[in-house]
Design an enzyme around this catalytic site. Structure first.
Site, PDB file in Angstrom:
ATOM      1  N   TYR A 166       0.836  -1.202   0.000  1.00  0.00           N
ATOM      2  CA  TYR A 166       0.000   0.000   0.000  1.00  0.00           C
ATOM      3  C   TYR A 166       0.870   1.251   0.000  1.00  0.00           C
ATOM      4  O   TYR A 166       0.674   2.169  -0.824  1.00  0.00           O
ATOM      5  CB  TYR A 166      -0.923  -0.001   1.213  1.00  0.00           C
ATOM      6  CG  TYR A 166      -1.747   1.254   1.358  1.00  0.00           C
ATOM      7  CD1 TYR A 166      -2.655   1.636   0.376  1.00  0.00           C
ATOM      8  CD2 TYR A 166      -1.611   2.077   2.481  1.00  0.00           C
ATOM      9  CE1 TYR A 166      -3.414   2.796   0.502  1.00  0.00           C
ATOM     10  CE2 TYR A 166      -2.362   3.233   2.619  1.00  0.00           C
ATOM     11  CZ  TYR A 166      -3.256   3.589   1.620  1.00  0.00           C
ATOM     12  OH  TYR A 166      -4.002   4.745   1.756  1.00  0.00           O
ATOM     13  N   LYS A 182       1.210   4.245  -2.954  1.00  0.00           N
ATOM     14  CA  LYS A 182       0.938   5.662  -2.710  1.00  0.00           C
ATOM     15  C   LYS A 182       2.163   6.509  -3.052  1.00  0.00           C
ATOM     16  O   LYS A 182       2.035   7.616  -3.605  1.00  0.00           O
ATOM     17  CB  LYS A 182       0.536   5.871  -1.246  1.00  0.00           C
ATOM     18  CG  LYS A 182      -0.907   5.492  -0.935  1.00  0.00           C
ATOM     19  CD  LYS A 182      -1.875   6.407  -1.675  1.00  0.00           C
ATOM     20  CE  LYS A 182      -3.309   6.210  -1.240  1.00  0.00           C
ATOM     21  NZ  LYS A 182      -4.241   7.126  -1.951  1.00  0.00           N
ATOM     22  N   ASN A 205      -4.915   7.945   9.645  1.00  0.00           N
ATOM     23  CA  ASN A 205      -6.269   7.383   9.713  1.00  0.00           C
ATOM     24  C   ASN A 205      -7.274   8.505   9.917  1.00  0.00           C
ATOM     25  O   ASN A 205      -7.075   9.368  10.790  1.00  0.00           O
ATOM     26  CB  ASN A 205      -6.379   6.385  10.867  1.00  0.00           C
ATOM     27  CG  ASN A 205      -5.537   5.147  10.636  1.00  0.00           C
ATOM     28  OD1 ASN A 205      -5.494   4.621   9.544  1.00  0.00           O
ATOM     29  ND2 ASN A 205      -4.842   4.695  11.676  1.00  0.00           N
ATOM     30  N   PRO A 249     -51.457  27.136  35.272  1.00  0.00           N
ATOM     31  CA  PRO A 249     -52.000  28.480  35.503  1.00  0.00           C
ATOM     32  C   PRO A 249     -52.312  28.719  36.981  1.00  0.00           C
ATOM     33  O   PRO A 249     -52.876  27.862  37.660  1.00  0.00           O
ATOM     34  CB  PRO A 249     -53.264  28.495  34.648  1.00  0.00           C
ATOM     35  CG  PRO A 249     -52.983  27.519  33.545  1.00  0.00           C
ATOM     36  CD  PRO A 249     -52.170  26.436  34.191  1.00  0.00           C
ATOM     37  N   GLY A 250     -51.904  29.888  37.459  1.00  0.00           N
ATOM     38  CA  GLY A 250     -52.158  30.254  38.845  1.00  0.00           C
ATOM     39  C   GLY A 250     -51.173  29.695  39.843  1.00  0.00           C
ATOM     40  O   GLY A 250     -51.234  30.028  41.038  1.00  0.00           O
TER      41      GLY A 250
END
Length: 370
Positions: free
Chosen positions: A101, A105, A130, A275-276
């Protein structure tokens, strides 16, 4: 610009294509299914070529030559003959190694350097380590991808060489460098940010992400590598794990739900008041909070301990505002509207039942109001 990307549907190519298109370029993709005629046509009209295709895990060793050397030779010949333009090449740090490899390259690098010398066009050679990031293929692209995939699914991982040191680069950093280098007129050998970690530490780190998620936490992402790795891990969550039911502490007044905690940036929760209803009526020695009303309307009142004056803030979904709750102030929030009052609350430290730093007291309603 019209830009050729070889290996356009591969891991690096896919990220690069999206980035180039976002930048307004027309991408001419070359993949395994692209015919030689179409490839030639693309190369002859290109303003630049990103050659990121390559073979790294072939079934036969000869494929290193056909996939890495011969393809590069064909591209360089076509460009030199008809369209000498800048070339960006995704090589590998293994180009310094004596293996099939790495040799392939290195040969491809030599071909492109010769092309640059003969054509006068800039050639940018990246010797990449990597890569990791979203969209990788588990059990193929990298140990990062495989570990993320398995841990996100609760599978047991195997670390066969725990002390092996990986050199990693995040795919977004590579793509950013590719695009930054696009208009450079001299040949370069650019660097990208890299990170080194053993396989053992990598596995433990990703496992820690899962533990933090299960505790509704967020890891400390001030370190760039941790931030990139955590984002990568999250990208491999399966559909069924993208939803996490939360524990809602409910009563007749409404509910209180912890959303997430961080080790050093506090906790975020969602409070619902009917509410309240008035909720709170306490103070903190050192904790401080921020309230944001996102639905409904109400009043937040504060009173400095040992004083009578009340500070009031009318809050509403019509205007999102952050209300600071400093330490030492008794405070409450009252729903003065006709629907549920929903408040997002941030506190500077996660709740600790053994040291709650929360003391009951009442905001005197009949005191002087300012």
């Amino acid at each position: 610009m019209d830009i050729v990307v070889t290996g356009a549907n591969g891991f690096l190519g896919r990220h690069l294509v999206h980035a180039l298109e976002r930048a307004g370029h027309l991408v001419l993709p070359i993949t395994r299914s692209t015919s030689s005629v179409e490839r030639s046509s693309y190369l002859r009209r290109a303003d630049a070529v990103y050659h990121v295709a390559g073979v790294n895990r072939p079934e036969r060793v000869e494929e290193f030559t056909t996939g890495n050397v011969d393809l590069t030779e064909a591209i360089a010949t076509e460009l030199l003959s008809y369209n000498p333009v800048p070339v960006f090449f995704a090589s590998s740090i293994q180009a310094t190694q004596d293996n099939p490899y790495g040799n392939s390259k290195r040969e491809a690098e030599d071909i492109l350097r010769l092309y640059g010398q003969r054509s006068g066009a800039p050639v940018h050679i990246y010797r990449l380590p990597n890569l990791f990031g979203k969209w990788g293929r588990p059990f193929y692209n990298s140990a990062v991808t495989t570990f993320c995939y398995q841990i996100a699914r609760g599978e047991e991982i195997t670390v066969t060489h725990p002390n092996h040191v990986l050199t990693l680069a995040h795919v977004d950093d590579v793509v950013a460098s590719f695009i930054e280098t696009l208009h450079k007129t001299e040949s370069t050998n650019p660097d990208v940010p890299t990170h080194q970690i053993t396989l053992f530490d990598l596995a433990r780190m990703i496992e820690s992400f899962e533990a933090v998620r299960m505790a509704r936490g967020v890891p400390d992402v001030s370190d760039p590598f941790t931030k990139k790795l955590y984002s990568t891990y999250l990208s491999y969550l399966p559909k069924e794990r993208m939803v996490t039911p939360l524990l809602m502490h409910q009563d007749v007044r409404g509910s209180f739900t912890e959303l997430f905690k961080t080790p050093d940036r506090g906790q975020v929760s969602v409070n619902v008041a009917k509410p309240g209803i008035t909720k709170g009526e306490h103070w903190h020695e050192s904790k401080h909070e921020q309230f944001i009303v996102v639905s409904g309307e109400g009043v937040i009142r504060l009173r400095l301990m040992d004083q009578d004056q009340i500070i009031s803030f009318h809050v509403s979904e019509e205007q999102l505002e952050v209300i600071e709750i400093p330490p030492g102030y008794v405070h409450h929030i009252e729903n003065t509207g006709v629907k549920d009052l929903v408040t997002v609350m941030w506190v500077n430290e996660p709740f600790d039942a053994s040291q709650p730093d929360t003391y009951r007291a009442t905001v005197a309603q009949d005191a002087e109001v300012s």
